[in-house]
Design a protein around this motif. Structure first.
Motif, PDB file in Angstrom:
ATOM      1  N   VAL A  22      37.628  24.469  37.378  1.00  0.00           N
ATOM      2  CA  VAL A  22      36.897  22.424  37.260  1.00  0.00           C
ATOM      3  C   VAL A  22      36.201  22.269  35.718  1.00  0.00           C
ATOM      4  N   ARG A  23      35.587  23.676  35.144  1.00  0.00           N
ATOM      5  CA  ARG A  23      34.968  23.657  33.558  1.00  0.00           C
ATOM      6  C   ARG A  23      36.056  23.616  32.623  1.00  0.00           C
ATOM      7  N   VAL A  52      29.925  18.157  39.493  1.00  0.00           N
ATOM      8  CA  VAL A  52      30.441  18.164  38.663  1.00  0.00           C
ATOM      9  C   VAL A  52      29.547  18.012  37.727  1.00  0.00           C
ATOM     10  N   SER A  53      28.266  17.842  37.991  1.00  0.00           N
ATOM     11  CA  SER A  53      27.462  17.497  36.999  1.00  0.00           C
ATOM     12  C   SER A  53      27.297  19.275  37.260  1.00  0.00           C
ATOM     13  N   GLN A  54      26.343  20.235  37.907  1.00  0.00           N
ATOM     14  CA  GLN A  54      26.653  21.429  38.072  1.00  0.00           C
ATOM     15  C   GLN A  54      27.367  22.134  36.705  1.00  0.00           C
ATOM     16  N   HIS A  55      29.076  21.755  37.116  1.00  0.00           N
ATOM     17  CA  HIS A  55      29.447  21.817  35.535  1.00  0.00           C
ATOM     18  C   HIS A  55      29.576  21.605  34.070  1.00  0.00           C
ATOM     19  N   LEU A  56      29.245  20.141  34.419  1.00  0.00           N
ATOM     20  CA  LEU A  56      28.922  19.644  32.686  1.00  0.00           C
ATOM     21  C   LEU A  56      27.234  19.744  32.447  1.00  0.00           C
ATOM     22  N   SER A  57      26.138  20.372  33.609  1.00  0.00           N
ATOM     23  CA  SER A  57      25.621  21.311  33.070  1.00  0.00           C
ATOM     24  C   SER A  57      25.903  22.657  32.150  1.00  0.00           C
ATOM     25  N   LYS A  58      26.233  23.069  32.390  1.00  0.00           N
ATOM     26  CA  LYS A  58      26.640  24.439  31.577  1.00  0.00           C
ATOM     27  C   LYS A  58      27.766  24.330  30.810  1.00  0.00           C
ATOM     28  N   LEU A  59      28.357  23.039  30.720  1.00  0.00           N
ATOM     29  CA  LEU A  59      29.356  23.384  29.603  1.00  0.00           C
ATOM     30  C   LEU A  59      28.149  21.957  28.377  1.00  0.00           C
ATOM     31  N   LYS A  60      27.576  21.838  28.685  1.00  0.00           N
ATOM     32  CA  LYS A  60      26.235  21.203  27.704  1.00  0.00           C
ATOM     33  C   LYS A  60      25.694  21.948  26.929  1.00  0.00           C
ATOM     34  N   ASN A  61      25.645  23.482  27.765  1.00  0.00           N
ATOM     35  CA  ASN A  61      24.445  24.271  27.100  1.00  0.00           C
ATOM     36  C   ASN A  61      25.064  25.230  26.694  1.00  0.00           C
ATOM     37  N   ALA A  62      26.329  25.615  26.713  1.00  0.00           N
ATOM     38  CA  ALA A  62      27.525  26.216  25.817  1.00  0.00           C
ATOM     39  C   ALA A  62      26.961  25.103  24.829  1.00  0.00           C
ATOM     40  N   GLY A  63      27.195  23.755  24.659  1.00  0.00           N
ATOM     41  CA  GLY A  63      26.894  23.167  23.223  1.00  0.00           C
ATOM     42  C   GLY A  63      28.529  22.486  23.064  1.00  0.00           C
ATOM     43  N   TYR A  75      27.763   8.794  30.084  1.00  0.00           N
ATOM     44  CA  TYR A  75      29.460   9.439  28.893  1.00  0.00           C
ATOM     45  C   TYR A  75      29.871  10.153  28.363  1.00  0.00           C
ATOM     46  N   TYR A  76      30.126  11.442  29.063  1.00  0.00           N
ATOM     47  CA  TYR A  76      30.001  12.705  28.034  1.00  0.00           C
ATOM     48  C   TYR A  76      31.569  12.715  27.439  1.00  0.00           C
ATOM     49  N   GLU A  77      31.880  13.396  26.494  1.00  0.00           N
ATOM     50  CA  GLU A  77      32.762  13.902  25.293  1.00  0.00           C
ATOM     51  C   GLU A  77      32.870  15.345  25.315  1.00  0.00           C
ATOM     52  N   VAL A  78      33.847  15.323  24.656  1.00  0.00           N
ATOM     53  CA  VAL A  78      33.688  16.890  23.629  1.00  0.00           C
ATOM     54  C   VAL A  78      32.957  17.330  22.670  1.00  0.00           C
ATOM     55  N   ILE A  79      32.092  17.862  22.253  1.00  0.00           N
ATOM     56  CA  ILE A  79      31.488  17.627  20.707  1.00  0.00           C
ATOM     57  C   ILE A  79      31.998  19.130  20.142  1.00  0.00           C
TER      58      ILE A  79
END
Length: 94
Positions: A22-23, A52-63, A75-79
């Motif tokens: 999913v991530r 989705v929110s849980q997966h986004l949280s892990k992606l946010k924590n990983a930067g 809105y989310y985007e890859v940085i």
């Protein structure tokens, strides 16, 4: 040539974060489509809003991703450039 493991820590952390289907799909989709909100991702992935929110949280924590508030929506985007390079290498895109 001597290799320093610290040089690979960032890449290893990104790979850990991307190590769930999913991530991986969220990250690839955000690279392809640009900014998206959770509702859009929920429909595309057929995963619950909380999932989705849980997966986004892990992606946010990983930067890897960042959220931007627009009114009531985020809105989310890859940085992360390294994450983009990994996705592009995996899927043969530029």
């Amino acid at each position: 040539m001597e290799m320093d493991l610290k040089d690979h820590e960032v890449t290893a952390e990104i790979l850990k974060a991307l190590g769930h289907p999913v991530r991986l799909c969220i990250t690839k989709g955000l690279i392809e489509k640009g900014r998206c909100n959770v509702s859009y991702m929920e429909e595309c992935l057929e995963v619950s809003q909380s999932g989705v929110s849980q997966h986004l949280s892990k992606l946010k924590n990983a930067g890897i991703v960042k959220g931007y508030r627009t009114g009531n929506e985020i809105y989310y985007e890859v940085i992360s450039k390294p994450a983009q390079q990994i996705i592009n290498a995996l899927y043969g895109e530029d």
